[in-house]
Design a protein around this motif. Structure first.
Motif, PDB file in Angstrom:
ATOM      1  N   ASP A  67     -21.300 -46.588  -3.010  1.00 51.28           N
ATOM      2  CA  ASP A  67     -20.037 -47.215  -3.377  1.00 51.28           C
ATOM      3  C   ASP A  67     -19.894 -47.249  -4.898  1.00 51.28           C
ATOM      4  O   ASP A  67     -20.897 -47.218  -5.617  1.00 51.28           O
ATOM      5  N   PRO A  68     -18.661 -47.286  -5.413  1.00 49.26           N
ATOM      6  CA  PRO A  68     -18.449 -47.205  -6.862  1.00 49.26           C
ATOM      7  C   PRO A  68     -19.092 -48.346  -7.645  1.00 49.26           C
ATOM      8  O   PRO A  68     -19.471 -48.154  -8.804  1.00 49.26           O
ATOM      9  N   ALA A  69     -19.234 -49.530  -7.064  1.00 46.13           N
ATOM     10  CA  ALA A  69     -19.863 -50.646  -7.777  1.00 46.13           C
ATOM     11  C   ALA A  69     -21.364 -50.413  -7.970  1.00 46.13           C
ATOM     12  O   ALA A  69     -21.953 -50.909  -8.931  1.00 46.13           O
ATOM     13  N   SER A  70     -21.987 -49.647  -7.083  1.00 43.43           N
ATOM     14  CA  SER A  70     -23.429 -49.389  -7.162  1.00 43.43           C
ATOM     15  C   SER A  70     -23.778 -48.205  -8.050  1.00 43.43           C
ATOM     16  O   SER A  70     -24.911 -48.103  -8.524  1.00 43.43           O
ATOM     17  N   VAL A  71     -22.820 -47.303  -8.285  1.00 44.36           N
ATOM     18  CA  VAL A  71     -23.097 -46.076  -9.052  1.00 44.36           C
ATOM     19  C   VAL A  71     -23.688 -46.369 -10.426  1.00 44.36           C
ATOM     20  O   VAL A  71     -24.695 -45.757 -10.802  1.00 44.36           O
ATOM     21  N   PRO A  72     -23.142 -47.308 -11.230  1.00 51.95           N
ATOM     22  CA  PRO A  72     -23.734 -47.539 -12.550  1.00 51.95           C
ATOM     23  C   PRO A  72     -25.194 -48.007 -12.494  1.00 51.95           C
ATOM     24  O   PRO A  72     -25.983 -47.680 -13.377  1.00 51.95           O
ATOM     25  N   PHE A  73     -25.556 -48.754 -11.463  1.00 51.94           N
ATOM     26  CA  PHE A  73     -26.930 -49.228 -11.316  1.00 51.94           C
ATOM     27  C   PHE A  73     -27.882 -48.099 -10.920  1.00 51.94           C
ATOM     28  O   PHE A  73     -29.075 -48.171 -11.164  1.00 51.94           O
TER      29      PHE A  73
END
Length: 109
Positions: A67-73
């Motif tokens: 999901d897009p919220a997890s991509v940076p992590f």
């Protein structure tokens, strides 16, 4: 910093084996959630629905969704599968993690 998230050959093989038993259209969803002993933890789920904004990683018949919220992590990470003396599991090699717990399922940034 790279945003690429990769899946190793070993992980792709194991994901493919797992998804075969989950019915047509099954995909592995990897997300990052708050919690665990180090602040964040990885979550692995089987999903049959892809959101329009999911990152899709396909390798050797295995499909992984992020999901897009997890991509940076997870940016720059590799999802691997290890089978050693302490057991078999997926392992995320995450260059963003500054610390992790002993079992490797939670991390801090």
């Amino acid at each position: 910093m790279t945003t690429a998230i990769t899946v190793s050959e070993r992980a792709a093989r194991r994901i493919g084996e797992i998804l075969k038993g989950e019915g047509d259209g099954a995909m592995l969803r990897i997300s990052v959630e708050g919690g665990g002993c180090s602040g964040f933890q990885y979550k692995f789920d089987v999903d049959h629905a892809k959101a329009d904004d999911d990152l899709v990683i396909a390798r050797e018949g295995a499909v992984v969704l992020v999901d897009p919220a997890s991509v940076p992590f997870l940016a720059g990470s590799e999802v691997d599968f290890v089978d050693d003396l302490i057991g078999a599991s997926f392992r995320v090699v995450n260059p963003n993690a500054t610390a992790s717990c002993g079992c490797g399922t939670s991390f801090s940034i």
